[in-house]
Motif scaffolding. Structure first.
Motif, PDB file in Angstrom:
ATOM      1  N   ASP A 101      -5.810  -1.198  -5.024  1.00  0.00           N
ATOM      2  CA  ASP A 101      -5.303  -1.670  -3.731  1.00  0.00           C
ATOM      3  C   ASP A 101      -6.214  -2.758  -3.188  1.00  0.00           C
ATOM      4  N   GLU A 102      -5.901  -3.997  -3.467  1.00  0.00           N
ATOM      5  CA  GLU A 102      -6.685  -5.146  -3.013  1.00  0.00           C
ATOM      6  C   GLU A 102      -8.187  -4.915  -3.142  1.00  0.00           C
TER       7      GLU A 102
ATOM      8  N   THR B 129       0.829  -1.205   0.000  1.00  0.00           N
ATOM      9  CA  THR B 129       0.000   0.000   0.000  1.00  0.00           C
ATOM     10  C   THR B 129       0.862   1.253   0.000  1.00  0.00           C
TER      11      THR B 129
END
Ligand SMILES: Nc1ncnc2c1ncn2[C@@H]1O[C@H](COP(=O)(O)OP(=O)(O)OP(=O)(O)O)[C@@H](O)[C@H]1O
Ligand SMILES: [Mg+2]
Lengths: 345, 291
Positions: free
Chosen positions: A159-160, A43
């Motif tokens: 991001d995921e 991240t």
């Protein structure tokens, strides 16, 4: 220079080095995954690119322009958040039009057209007036995509985005993200700690471990030749055995007299750890060499496949076989090691 | 403050309804305690209001409760009483100005503390909530000494009253704004900026609308505190700028009649109407949306 060129990117929070001198090139249109366990700096890296984290050192060049120092609103990137970050007090239309209002000078009619167009692409036609809260998880996911895609960004950052979804929806959205990429060919960086997602979506995978780049290569290369135990473990369940290298191109298991011929590629690998993938072990082969006898220690039925633990000499090996269980605990079997390699410990 | 208490009691009642009806001794004891506290809350908060309204309906000079009859005589008297002007031309405008200024300052300060990395954050927070810790009489005295300094003679008394009331209300608007800003996910702001909004645009279009209910409750608290304050006003009031509570206070020293009760009832009614109106216009549920 590559379309995205990241050089010696570094971010430290006091004593914690979240990203440690990572360099990375991404070609235009490429889909790159950043894969790593929790806390490995994924991240931090993505938010440095998007402009929400100030790197301690390094440079990030996108389409020929240095990004460091530019505020996030002046970088033409689309960020899809794990928790989506849709604006709860706005309709689907206002969420999707938000970027258009700030980035482009359109009339209301042009805006409506652009929004309708992109909602069509993410299979949400006519959803303009819907309330964000009343959408299903998958629909919200698509709005989050539409919101950034409508701006035709230079770079898409994920991001995921799928980690909060249930398994079935996740598979479906994964396929849709892949389709979208194939269609729109926007350069993408996809953060995940799910190796399956990384390996199936990407042209190249960056494996991060404690802020450091351990590997950057196409999925097939990483899978076939992981080079380190960390990567091998991360891209799939693997069996590891300590071995000693013999002179005549063989390796011998440390605790047994089992010997296997070494691959030529591994001849000068500076290591004594052998890995064997579960799917590279065959139970009761009809013929062939590298066959050894063992005992079934456990059987787990996982729907379409069955997972066995088989003891061979002093080591236990995980292996999978298609279909319902054929052997039970205590059965004597033979196993064949079809493929294997050496990795760094 | 009374408003907050009533709201929390109401929500306690609502959640109490939802609890499972088990009857172990502990649950029974808990329930007894719960209803006991509820009764206490109702009797200390609601009962005085009922009594005040009751007294205001008396047809004679007597402040009997229950009232000896039902009449609106004292409400008519109010219109020509010495309370009318202070009510509508002093206290009300001062409360509106105070609430507006205090809310804006509270939001600005809270935004800086919550969303920006500034040095001495804790000290800034302490500074803004210090009026809660210092005894009100001391604040009032300090304000009187400072604001009556002769260089400030050109400042009208009403403006001084607003300054004084902003000082005593800022802890409330600041704290409610802080909580409200904290409740807005920072990723929403990042999302907005990623889509091209500047810091300020993101604040205006995302943070502010989502913290609306915090802003509204801060505004109402400041309004009510200012509208009902007698202490600071007592120290600062003068001549034509005498606020309603001070006027009532002075009146009560020489006379007694249901006129005071009628005035208080109108005050209560006004606050109630305001709460309902703003609640309807802006919606108290807005904050719940962000979760
Ligand atoms: N604002 C911060 N202040 C201090 N440390 C931080 C901050 N943000 C991240 N870190 C630290 O940096 C490291 C990397 O964090 P990061 O969030 O990038 O990991 P990640 O790979 O995204 O993990 P996850 O898979 O859990 O999301 C962690 O050790 C984390 O504790
Ligand atoms: Mg993360």
């Amino acid at each position: 220079m590559a379309f995205v060129n990241i050089q010696n990117l570094r971010k430290s929070y006091g004593d914690v080095v979240a990203v440690n001198d990572v360099s990375l090139d991404i070609e235009e249109g490429e889909f790159v995954s950043i894969l790593g366990p929790s806390g490995s700096g994924k991240t931090t890296m993505l938010k440095s690119i998007a402009g929400f984290v100030d790197p301690t050192a390094g440079s990030i060049v996108v389409a020929g322009n240095e990004m460091i120092g530019l505020p996030p609103e002046d970088r033409n990137m689309g960020l899809v958040f794990q928790r989506l970050a849709l604006f709860p007090h706005m309709s689907v239309f206002d969420n999707v039009a938000f970027g258009l209002r700030h980035r482009e000078n359109l009339t209301e009619a042009e805006m409506e057209e652009r929004v309708a167009e992109i909602l069509e692409i993410v299979s949400l036609p006519g959803y303009e007036d819907r309330n964000i809260q009343n959408l299903s998880g998958g629909e919200q996911q698509r709005v989050a995509l539409a919101r950034v895609l409508v701006l035709e960004p230079d770079l898409l950052l994920y991001d995921e985005p799928l980690s909060d979804l249930d398994r079935q929806l996740r598979e479906q959205m994964r396929r849709e993200i892949k389709d979208l990429h194939d269609r729109l060919e926007i350069t993408s960086i996809y953060v995940t700690h799910n190796q399956r997602e990384a390996l199936t979506l990407s042209d190249r995978v960056l494996v991060l471990h404690e802020g450091e780049k351990v590997r950057y290569a196409p999925p097939s290369e990483i899978y076939q030749d992981p080079q380190s135990k960390f990567v091998a473990n991360f891209v799939g369940d693997s069996n590891f055995v300590s071995v000693t290298k013999g002179q005549n191109g063989t390796v011998t298991f440390e605790d047994d007299d089992i010997s296997l011929p070494m691959h030529e590629a591994d001849a000068d690998a500076p290591t004594d750890l052998l890995y064997i993938r579960p799917e590279d072990i065959t139970i009761n082969p009809s013929d062939g060499d590298r066959v050894f006898s063992g005992t079934v220690r456990s059987t787990v039925h996982l729907g379409s496949v069955t997972e066995y633990k088989i003891e061979v000499g002093g080591n236990e090996f995980l292996t999978t076989d298609l279909g319902a269980p054929k052997y039970t605990k205590g059965d004597s079997v033979t196993v064949q090691f079809e493929d294997y390699g050496l990795v760094e410990a | 403050m009374g408003l907050m208490a009533i709201m929390s009691v109401l929500s306690a009642v609502l959640t109490g309804r939802n609890s499972r009806s088990l009857s172990t001794p502990a649950v029974v004891a808990g329930r007894a305690l719960y209803y006991g506290l509820l009764g206490l809350a109702v009797s200390t908060l609601v009962l005085p209001i009922i009594i005040v309204i009751g007294i205001s309906l008396n047809p004679t000079q007597s402040q009997a409760f229950p009232p000896s009859g039902i009449s609106l005589r004292w409400y008519q008297e109010f219109l020509v009483s010495p309370f009318f002007e202070p009510f509508f031309f002093v206290s009300l405008p001062i409360a509106i100005a105070t609430a507006t200024i205090s809310t804006i300052l509270g939001i600005l300060a809270a935004y800086v503390v919550v969303r920006r990395d500034v040095p001495f954050e804790n000290e800034v927070v302490m500074y803004f909530i210090s009026p809660l810790i210092i005894p009100p009489a001391i604040i009032a005295l300090a304000l009187m000494i400072t604001l009556n300094f002769n260089l400030l003679d050109f400042v009208p008394t009403s403006a001084k009253l607003v300054v004084g009331h902003v000082v005593i209300t800022i802890p409330y608007t600041f704290l409610t704004a802080m909580t409200a800003i904290e409740s807005v996910d920072t990723e929403l702001v990042e999302g907005a900026r990623n889509l091209g909004a500047t810091k300020f645009q993101a604040f205006r279009k995302i943070t502010l609308p989502l913290m609306k209910s915090g802003v509204v409750s801060g505004f109402l608290l400041a309004f009510i505190l200012s509208f009902t304050d007698s202490l600071v006003a007592l120290f600062l009031s003068s001549g034509s700028s005498t606020t309603l509570p001070v006027e009532i206070f002075l009146f009560l020293q020489y006379e007694s009649s249901p006129l005071v009760a009628a005035t208080a009832s109108i005050q209560i009614l006004l606050v109630l109407v305001l709460v309902l109106l703003i609640g309807r216009l802006i919606g108290f549920k807005a904050a719940a949306v962000s979760s």
